[in-house]
Design a protein around this motif. Structure first.
Motif, PDB file in Angstrom:
ATOM      1  N   TYR A 177      17.130  26.708  -2.839  1.00 17.37           N
ATOM      2  CA  TYR A 177      18.555  26.496  -3.093  1.00 17.37           C
ATOM      3  C   TYR A 177      19.282  26.544  -1.753  1.00 17.37           C
ATOM      4  N   HIS A 178      20.072  25.491  -1.478  1.00 16.16           N
ATOM      5  CA  HIS A 178      20.725  25.357  -0.186  1.00 16.16           C
ATOM      6  C   HIS A 178      22.196  25.016  -0.408  1.00 16.16           C
ATOM      7  N   SER A 179      23.096  25.749   0.255  1.00 14.80           N
ATOM      8  CA  SER A 179      24.536  25.542   0.066  1.00 14.80           C
ATOM      9  C   SER A 179      25.232  25.395   1.411  1.00 14.80           C
ATOM     10  N   ARG A 180      26.245  24.540   1.412  1.00 10.11           N
ATOM     11  CA  ARG A 180      27.160  24.395   2.543  1.00 10.11           C
ATOM     12  C   ARG A 180      28.566  24.501   1.988  1.00 10.11           C
ATOM     13  N   PHE A 181      29.440  25.255   2.643  1.00  9.83           N
ATOM     14  CA  PHE A 181      30.769  25.443   2.089  1.00  9.83           C
ATOM     15  C   PHE A 181      31.814  25.525   3.188  1.00  9.83           C
ATOM     16  N   GLY A 182      33.023  25.174   2.804  1.00  6.88           N
ATOM     17  CA  GLY A 182      34.163  25.255   3.697  1.00  6.88           C
ATOM     18  C   GLY A 182      35.393  25.698   2.929  1.00  6.88           C
ATOM     19  N   SER A 183      36.378  26.216   3.642  1.00  3.72           N
ATOM     20  CA  SER A 183      37.575  26.731   2.973  1.00  3.72           C
ATOM     21  C   SER A 183      38.770  26.681   3.901  1.00  3.72           C
ATOM     22  N   VAL A 184      39.941  26.664   3.301  1.00  2.00           N
ATOM     23  CA  VAL A 184      41.203  26.795   4.012  1.00  2.00           C
ATOM     24  C   VAL A 184      42.069  27.756   3.211  1.00  2.00           C
ATOM     25  N   ALA A 185      42.738  28.668   3.894  1.00  2.00           N
ATOM     26  CA  ALA A 185      43.560  29.661   3.213  1.00  2.00           C
ATOM     27  C   ALA A 185      44.811  29.928   4.038  1.00  2.00           C
ATOM     28  N   GLY A 186      45.862  30.313   3.343  1.00  2.00           N
ATOM     29  CA  GLY A 186      47.118  30.587   4.025  1.00  2.00           C
ATOM     30  C   GLY A 186      47.856  31.760   3.411  1.00  2.00           C
ATOM     31  N   ARG A 187      48.800  32.289   4.172  1.00  2.42           N
ATOM     32  CA  ARG A 187      49.618  33.401   3.711  1.00  2.42           C
ATOM     33  C   ARG A 187      51.042  33.212   4.198  1.00  2.42           C
ATOM     34  N   LEU A 188      51.998  33.444   3.312  1.00  5.87           N
ATOM     35  CA  LEU A 188      53.413  33.391   3.661  1.00  5.87           C
ATOM     36  C   LEU A 188      54.069  34.680   3.226  1.00  5.87           C
ATOM     37  N   ASP A 189      54.856  35.275   4.113  1.00  9.74           N
ATOM     38  CA  ASP A 189      55.586  36.506   3.813  1.00  9.74           C
ATOM     39  C   ASP A 189      57.067  36.184   3.632  1.00  9.74           C
ATOM     40  N   PHE A 190      57.679  36.791   2.610  1.00 10.69           N
ATOM     41  CA  PHE A 190      59.095  36.583   2.322  1.00 10.69           C
ATOM     42  C   PHE A 190      59.770  37.943   2.158  1.00 10.69           C
ATOM     43  N   ASN A 191      61.082  37.875   2.035  1.00  5.39           N
ATOM     44  CA  ASN A 191      61.829  39.062   1.619  1.00  5.39           C
ATOM     45  C   ASN A 191      61.500  40.260   2.506  1.00  5.39           C
ATOM     46  N   GLN A 192      61.583  40.014   3.821  1.00  4.62           N
ATOM     47  CA  GLN A 192      61.280  41.052   4.808  1.00  4.62           C
ATOM     48  C   GLN A 192      59.876  41.639   4.588  1.00  4.62           C
ATOM     49  N   LYS A 193      58.934  40.748   4.291  1.00  4.36           N
ATOM     50  CA  LYS A 193      57.526  41.086   4.083  1.00  4.36           C
ATOM     51  C   LYS A 193      57.297  41.977   2.868  1.00  4.36           C
ATOM     52  N   ARG A 194      58.256  41.986   1.957  1.00  7.02           N
ATOM     53  CA  ARG A 194      58.030  42.697   0.701  1.00  7.02           C
ATOM     54  C   ARG A 194      57.313  41.811  -0.317  1.00  7.02           C
ATOM     55  N   THR A 195      57.328  40.510  -0.073  1.00 11.74           N
ATOM     56  CA  THR A 195      56.678  39.558  -0.979  1.00 11.74           C
ATOM     57  C   THR A 195      55.715  38.702  -0.160  1.00 11.74           C
ATOM     58  N   THR A 196      54.507  38.555  -0.671  1.00 10.91           N
ATOM     59  CA  THR A 196      53.489  37.774   0.029  1.00 10.91           C
ATOM     60  C   THR A 196      52.872  36.767  -0.931  1.00 10.91           C
ATOM     61  N   LEU A 197      52.781  35.524  -0.462  1.00 14.33           N
ATOM     62  CA  LEU A 197      52.133  34.466  -1.226  1.00 14.33           C
ATOM     63  C   LEU A 197      50.851  34.066  -0.515  1.00 14.33           C
ATOM     64  N   ASN A 198      49.734  34.123  -1.236  1.00 11.95           N
ATOM     65  CA  ASN A 198      48.439  33.694  -0.719  1.00 11.95           C
ATOM     66  C   ASN A 198      47.995  32.438  -1.451  1.00 11.95           C
ATOM     67  N   PHE A 199      47.416  31.515  -0.730  1.00 13.37           N
ATOM     68  CA  PHE A 199      46.871  30.314  -1.364  1.00 13.37           C
ATOM     69  C   PHE A 199      45.608  29.915  -0.601  1.00 13.37           C
ATOM     70  N   SER A 200      44.665  29.310  -1.323  1.00 11.91           N
ATOM     71  CA  SER A 200      43.410  28.924  -0.689  1.00 11.91           C
ATOM     72  C   SER A 200      42.740  27.822  -1.483  1.00 11.91           C
ATOM     73  N   GLY A 201      41.873  27.093  -0.801  1.00 12.13           N
ATOM     74  CA  GLY A 201      41.047  26.075  -1.415  1.00 12.13           C
ATOM     75  C   GLY A 201      39.667  26.115  -0.802  1.00 12.13           C
ATOM     76  N   SER A 202      38.669  25.765  -1.597  1.00 10.48           N
ATOM     77  CA  SER A 202      37.294  25.824  -1.099  1.00 10.48           C
ATOM     78  C   SER A 202      36.478  24.697  -1.711  1.00 10.48           C
ATOM     79  N   TYR A 203      35.437  24.329  -0.982  1.00 13.73           N
ATOM     80  CA  TYR A 203      34.490  23.328  -1.483  1.00 13.73           C
ATOM     81  C   TYR A 203      33.085  23.777  -1.128  1.00 13.73           C
ATOM     82  N   THR A 204      32.170  23.680  -2.094  1.00 13.68           N
ATOM     83  CA  THR A 204      30.778  24.051  -1.896  1.00 13.68           C
ATOM     84  C   THR A 204      29.881  22.926  -2.389  1.00 13.68           C
ATOM     85  N   HIS A 205      28.939  22.541  -1.566  1.00 11.98           N
ATOM     86  CA  HIS A 205      27.930  21.559  -1.959  1.00 11.98           C
ATOM     87  C   HIS A 205      26.574  22.246  -1.933  1.00 11.98           C
ATOM     88  N   SER A 206      25.844  22.185  -3.045  1.00 12.14           N
ATOM     89  CA  SER A 206      24.578  22.902  -3.173  1.00 12.14           C
ATOM     90  C   SER A 206      23.483  21.953  -3.617  1.00 12.14           C
TER      91      SER A 206
END
Length: 912
Positions: free
Chosen positions: A237-266
């Motif tokens: 079993y052989h896998s290759r994967f990649g990802s991108v992720a981000g973070r945004l802080d709001f409201n004087q860093k009291r609120t944080t939004l995380n988002f990400s995407g990934s792809y895996t080929h096996s």
């Protein structure tokens, strides 16, 4: 004020950036392992549970300054308990037994190393390496117990049921009635109703998975972006994967939004033992879909691919100075080959006649077919977590909930609670409890029925049983797709020895039961089992160690601040020794620490040698296996060793050293076509037994414990004596799955064991010197076995080695080395020749030169060239790295062995 351990654990500044906290292994196996980056202060235990189970690349988190720079080393263990098996005795009574008495349950050894580094305050690099080795018995199918041809649900050489288990062919008559109750007859011809189901178990030799990934991120004041990728490799079993992720802080860093995407080929590339094909039917549709086709030497392979896309979104909100919440959603789309190539489904076949219907006794036959799952899967997950610091108790409460559903009709709930309790300033105790429940997949079947109702001359008759004349489109009896629940409890204990050096240990015990499923409709109790996980992790944060100028001088010169005649511009003598030299120095001052990591890669390939001469394979087969003709010989072998080095100086003249290690080996073999092996129902040449042509082992090795004495130390010379021993913590009793009877004294082969099985004495004497840009050294040492035999009835030979080296300091941060090495090693000593099972005694072993102790050891000369690098200043002051390649120049083997290619040694050290 919160103690620093709790403060770090509870930190809400960026809670969603910490490591993923997966819930448990069953969830991961059945739900494509989608995980959201939720806060988890101590993820190591859960990481261990999922390390070898999770699909690579789908767990994505955003690197953050809250995840401090450092280096982590972790060892973990997953161990299943014995499962209950049922059998029917000659009186028709159902008997219970633990299969652990016959085959080892699944066990997993896990190694993880992780490094986090920050450059220019904005750029972060995270390197992660994980390796796990599996072995043991696992269910591959489920069947009515009256249909099993071995009476115990145990499969030995073959993991499949009998293809034609009728009263005439197998001597085990069974049938069912129109209410689907199963019956058999005992020796007295008495009919008994037996509706019990049982697993068919199969045991596998150890297999190793290796995964490496890298993440690079950039931090802004209120945002972050992370790019990642990696690979995961197993033999099938052989896998290759990649990802991108981000973070945004709001409201004087009291609120944080995380988002990400990934792809895996096996890619799946599974080779079937031809012996198994006598037990297994492959429907044409499955064969066409999977590319199930002949390969060389009558082997069969499944070659297929899959793709997985994942999207994740998380929101963290600080509620008060002592509480925050986190919500997350995730979606994963999987397509391609989603089945397990080694899982089968039992088919109970029938061709009922009117007479059988009138008697309500329908004769049955049994065969097994490969499972067939849908080639698409869409999964959704939602999470919620709550963190609260409870000031009166100086503690923190963590609550987590997770919901999962997919278009396979699996619905799952996970609930977890943790209590983080500091004890003093340096200890943290975290008990936890977790509950998980899931419904079964819509294509899960414990077994299948297939047949029709016909007249005595074969004409079909209308009857309700005719609905079973065609198999469903998709089917699986994998118990991980059934309805079940798990309940677990565990504890993590963390100790901070000095600021920036933390040891974390954890243990968790699980029970997996159909009766724990919410709402009923679960699997029968035959699928119940228990398992536990344990881990130990050493975590080092250099930025928290409080590096002073004196420390930098120690790391740069090796003699401590204030030593006349030494400066940071001159690297110490002991840092300039080649990477393959150990025990060459004691620490300069009392109270100092040094941490290190050593890696060894060694390869054997090419011709077979006897003494110093190349020999033909015909000669090897005739002479290397005692009185027998060899059934196989090695074609390649690789060895990897990972070693952690912990040093502490309680006095100026002595240093204590602890060296745990991890080993893994991989050997490929070629087979002797002249030796016939039996494989269950038919005879095959040994060249046809594909599964036997590869051996993999891995796991924790022997533990080294040493004391280094500073016999002489001046400005240009030092003499160091090391006295120590290794404890037999490695496994010297790794068996082939066919060798369930350990009294047969047959291990896979001596060179593939991860430990010696004996206490070993290891003295070493080292002289080193240097002047200006030149340095040199001489070392002599050895290994003396302190026990005549280990528990498996053998012992490795004693070892003597000596080295001489010289080098040139090219700059104040780089030097080059050259070394000569002589090694002498004795033969493996056994109580007698290995127990070889011959063809007329059962499924024959793939024995070869590696099974005979006379084919071990010899006399060797190697030449090594290396480069050493150390960092005299800046953020990475105190770190050093050394590299050395050892090239064989003379080999004089005992007996018959595979020629040597060479060895790579890498060393990293950090002192403080």
């Amino acid at each position: 004020m919160q103690p620093r351990l709790l403060k770090h654990a509870f930190s809400a500044a960026n809670p969603s950036s910490s490591d993923t906290n997966p819930n448990e292994s069953d969830r991961a196996l059945t739900q494509s392992h989608v995980q959201l980056p939720l806060a988890s202060p101590y993820p190591s235990l859960a990481t261990l549970t999922l390390a070898a189970l999770a699909l690579p690349g789908l767990a994505v988190s955003v690197a953050s300054a809250a995840d401090k720079d450092g280096v982590d080393f972790q060892y973990g263990r997953y161990q299943e308990g014995p499962r209950t098996l049922h059998s029917v005795d000659t009186s028709g009574n159902v008997q219970r037994q633990f299969f652990g008495d016959k085959l080892r349950p699944i066990e997993v050894d896990n190694l993880r190393m992780r490094g986090r580094f920050t450059f220019k305050d904005r750029i972060r690099l995270i390197l992660d390496y994980t390796q796990d080795t599996w072995s043991g018995a696992t269910p591959i199918a489920t069947a009515p117990i009256v249909s099993l041809n071995n009476g115990g649900g145990i499969s030995g050489a073959s993991p499949y049921l009998s293809p034609d288990n009728t009263s005439e062919s197998a001597g085990i008559p069974y049938f069912f009635d129109q209410q689907f109750n199963f019956y058999n007859k005992n020796v007295n011809n008495v009919t008994r109703q037996v509706n019990t189901l049982a697993h068919t178990m199969s045991s596998a030799s150890p297999e190793t998975r290796k995964q490496g990934d890298i993440k690079l991120s950039y931090e802004w004041n209120e945002a972050a972006l992370t790019l990642g990728g990696g690979v995961s490799e197993e033999h099938d079993y052989h896998s290759r994967f990649g990802s991108v992720a981000g973070r945004l802080d709001f409201n004087q860093k009291r609120t944080t939004l995380n988002f990400s995407g990934s792809y895996t080929h096996s890619e799946t590339d599974a080779t079937f033992d031809p012996t198994a094909l006598g037990f297994l039917s492959v429907p044409f549709t499955v064969s066409r879909q999977l590319g199930f086709r002949p390969a060389k030497d009558s082997e069969f392979r499944t070659q297929a691919t899959r793709s997985d896309w994942g999207l994740q979104l998380g929101l963290t909100q600080i509620l008060t100075r002592n509480a925050f919440v986190n919500f997350g959603v995730g979606y994963t789309d999987s397509s391609g080959y989603l089945a397990n190539p080694y899982k089968a489904v039992t088919v109970v076949g029938f061709s009922a006649t009117p007479a059988q219907l009138d008697a309500n006794r329908i004769a049955a036959t049994t065969q097994s077919i490969l499972e067939q799952r849908p080639n698409e899967r869409r999964q959704f997950v939602g999470t919620a977590s709550y963190r609260h610091y409870i000031a009166p108790f100086n503690s923190a409460l963590h609550l987590d909930y997770r919901y999962f559903q997919d278009d396979w009709d699996i619905h799952a709930h996970t609930m977890e609670a943790q209590w983080l309790q500091p004890i003093g300033n340096d200890w943290m105790v975290t008990p936890r409890v977790r509950y998980y429940t899931q419904s079964s997949a819509d294509f899960y079947h414990a077994f299948l029925l297939q047949g029709t109702v016909k007249t005595s001359i074969g004409r079909p008759i209308a009857h309700d049983l005719n609905r079973f004349n065609v198999l469903p489109e998709h089917y699986s009896s994998d118990h991980r797709l059934s309805g079940f629940g798990t309940l677990s409890a565990g504890v993590t204990v963390t100790k901070e020895f000095v600021r920036g050096v933390t040891l974390e240990t954890g243990f968790e015990y699980y029970t997996h039961q159909g009766g724990l499923k919410l709402g009923g409709g679960s699997e029968q109790s035959f699928a119940d089992f228990n398992f536990w996980t344990a881990n130990a992790a050493l975590k080092i944060n250099p930025s928290a160690l409080g590096i002073t100028n004196a420390t930098r001088n120690f790391n740069a010169s090796g003699y401590g601040a204030g030593q006349a005649g030494h400066s940071a511009a001159h690297a110490p003598i002991f840092f300039n020794a080649p990477a393959g030299i150990m025990f060459d120095h004691a620490l300069p001052q009392a109270g100092q620490f040094m941490l290190g990591y050593r890696y060894l890669f060694a390869s054997q390939n090419g011709s077979m040698l006897s003494g110093t001469q190349r020999v033909s394979i015909d000669e090897v087969n005739r002479n290397a296996c005692g009185d027998l003709e060899c059934a196989a010989w090695p074609s390649t072998m690789t060895t990897n060793m990972h070693m952690l080095e912990v040093m502490f100086a309680p006095t100026r003249w002595a240093t204590l050293m602890l060296m745990p290690q991890w080993m893994d080996m991989n050997m490929a073999m070629e087979s002797n076509a002249n030796v016939k092996l039996t494989g269950g129902h038919a005879s095959h040449s040994s060249s046809a037994l594909a599964a036997a042509r590869r051996h993999e082992t891995g796991g924790i090795g022997d533990l080294g414990m040493y004391t280094l004495f500073k016999l002489w130390h001046d400005r240009q010379h030092q003499l160091t004596l090391s006295i120590g021993a290794t404890a037999p913590t490695g496994d010297a009793n790794i068996h082939s799955p066919k060798e369930v009877n350990k009294s047969a004294n047959k291990v896979i082969n001596f060179g593939m064991q991860t430990g010696s099985g004996t206490w070993d004495f290891k003295p070493t004497l080292t002289y080193s010197g240097g002047v200006d840009k030149l340095f040199w050294g001489v070392q002599a040492g050895g290994t003396v076995r302190l026990e005549k035999r280990n528990d498996s009835g053998y012992s490795f030979g004693d070892v003597f080695h000596t080295s001489a080296w010289g080098g040139l300091r090219w700059t104040n941060w780089m030097s080059f080395t050259a070394r000569g090495l002589y090694t002498s090693e004795g033969k493996v000593v056994t109580d007698g020749p290995p127990k070889i099972i011959l063809a007329d005694e059962g499924p024959m072993q793939h024995y070869g030169p590696f099974d005979f102790g006379a084919n071990y050891g010899g006399r060797f000369v190697d030449v090594g060239l290396g480069v050493n690098v150390h960092v005299p200043g800046g953020s990475f002051a105190g770190h050093s790295a050394r590299f050395e390649w050892l090239q064989p120049v003379h080999t004089d083997y005992n007996g018959y062995q595979l020629d040597r290619d060479g060895a790579l040694r890498v060393t990293w050290q950090y002192g403080f």
